[in-house]
Design an enzyme around this catalytic site. Structure first.
Site, PDB file in Angstrom:
ATOM      1  N   LYS A  62       0.754  -1.439  -0.034  1.00  0.00           N
ATOM      2  CA  LYS A  62      -0.024  -0.032   0.066  1.00  0.00           C
ATOM      3  C   LYS A  62       0.838   1.429  -0.271  1.00  0.00           C
ATOM      4  O   LYS A  62       0.329   2.270  -0.635  1.00  0.00           O
ATOM      5  CB  LYS A  62      -0.681  -0.227   1.260  1.00  0.00           C
ATOM      6  N   SER A  77       0.660 -10.067  -0.893  1.00  0.00           N
ATOM      7  CA  SER A  77       0.454  -8.558  -0.795  1.00  0.00           C
ATOM      8  C   SER A  77       0.657  -8.002   0.515  1.00  0.00           C
ATOM      9  O   SER A  77       1.037  -6.610   0.406  1.00  0.00           O
ATOM     10  CB  SER A  77      -0.765  -8.252  -1.235  1.00  0.00           C
TER      11      SER A  77
END
Length: 410
Positions: A57, A311
């Site tokens: 992110k 991720s």
């Protein structure tokens, strides 16, 4: 891509990569011998769980904030998040010298709350769910003029996330398939676009497979309908990708750039997390393990090198303990059974000996004289046993049956 906004170009992703130099790490790419043997082709793990702030992110957040004009920086930025997006925005804003305010639900996990504060953001707790926190964040924008940083539905955010795709092709130049998690779609849209553009410039194609948690798979009906569709997302351990409606811009990109979207169950995800812990020595959060889960369950077909994007790795240790138990049970390495026994001395010792003779281990016993399902002359026990897998668990159950017991698997 819809509207007058120009389509993303390879140069956009390359510029984002330059912008992120010294901020986002080029995360490791690890070959998995275990998954390669299971998959029938080489499998590599793109370790964004080892990224700064513990997830990809930071890439999208920093890219967006770095492109803000000077007059937009003074009022600062605001975001609503219960997890990785909060930490990415907090880190990016601090690195750029901007104030950041993050709105989080009251029940947010303490490690995520503390990490967001440690990265320099002011945290405001609002409501018991994300929607309440989001409404408070938008009200803050109206009141202060701060810039709202969306988690996925923004061109600059997608550009930043797409730098993961550029790194993948640098690290595995002959990758034929890339498997990527999908929540709102920012990561998948960026990775798919960047990889397709780079591969096209090289005169080849790369297959892109998106993965969602089956209890919150908003892209499946949306792609079938041809437009973003809102679903009733159910609770899932992969809460980081539990998004009820795709982002408009990510959807427009994914519709054209992703070849297939598959779904995995919570048990599939838990098994993948256990495998990553044991075999790869990697701590991966549930949302970050869905690509691995899709490979393990045979949902991804590939005849060449395959890359699974991990991720993120931000997970509360207490929740990790629960997921490990779930994963062991789903793999039949943790067996819990209920057995009715005659209410006389020595019966528990007999059961323990049967389990021991099968080289399994009893880790917990609950003894009760009050279960209605037993006869008045019997008692019941719940025993938890660790085994080596499905075949070993079956041998333990069969040994109990040969001894005259009727174990019920719980």
């Amino acid at each position: 891509m819809s509207g007058a906004e120009p389509a993303l170009a390879l140069a956009d992703f390359e510029a984002a990569r330059e912008r992120l130099a010294g901020i986002a790490q080029e995360t490791p790419m690890e070959r998995s011998r275990y998954l390669s043997g299971m998959h029938g082709a080489e499998v590599f793990l793109k370790c964004e769980n080892l990224q700064r702030t513990g997830a990809y992110k930071i890439r999208g957040a920093y890219n967006m904030l770095a492109k803000l004009p000077p007059e937009a920086r003074e009022p600062g930025v605001v975001a609503a998040s219960a997890g990785n997006h909060a930490q990415g925005v907090a880190f990016a804003a601090t690195a750029l010298g901007m104030p950041a305010t993050i709105f989080m639900p009251v029940g947010v996990a303490l490690p995520k709350l503390q990490a967001t504060r440690d990265y320099g953001a002011a945290v405001e707790l609002r409501g018991l769910d994300f929607q309440t926190a989001l409404a408070a964040a938008l009200e803050h924008v109206e009141r202060t003029g701060a810039t709202f940083v969306p988690p996925y539905d923004h061109r600059d955010v997608i550009e930043g996330q797409g730098t993961v795709g550029l790194e993948i092709l640098d690290q595995v130049p002959d990758a034929s398939t890339v498997v990527v998690p999908i929540g709102g779609g920012g990561l998948a849209a960026g990775v798919a676009s960047a990889i397709r553009l780079r591969a096209a410039a090289q005169g080849r194609e790369v297959r892109i497979v998106g993965v969602q948690a089956e209890r919150a798979a908003s892209y499946v009906p949306s792609l079938a309908a041809g437009e973003p569709t809102t679903i009733d997302a159910l609770p899932t351990i992969a809460d980081g990708i539990a998004v009820a409606r795709p982002g408009a811009l990510p959807f427009a990109i994914i519709r054209d750039a992703v070849d297939e979207v598959v779904t995995v169950s919570d048990d599939d995800i838990a098994r993948a997390m256990i495998m990553l812990l044991e075999r790869a020595k990697l701590v991966v959060e549930p949302s970050g393990a869905v690509a691995t889960a899709a490979i393990m369950t045979g949902l991804v077909a590939s005849d060449g090198p395959t890359v699974a994007v991990l991720s993120g790795g931000n997970i509360d240790p207490l929740f990790m303990e629960r997921v490990i138990s779930r994963g062991l049970a789903a793999s039949q390495r943790y067996l819990k059974v209920r057995i009715a026994l005659p209410d006389r001395p020595g019966q528990l010792a007999i059961i323990a000996q049967i389990v021991s003779d099968e080289q399994a281990n009893v880790v917990e016993v609950l003894h009760s004289q009050h279960n209605a399902w037993t006869s008045i002359s019997d008692v019941s026990i719940d025993i938890s046993v660790t085994t080596r897998g499905p075949e070993h668990a079956d041998r333990v159950l069969e040994a109990l049956r040969r001894a005259g017991y009727e174990p019920q698997v719980l």
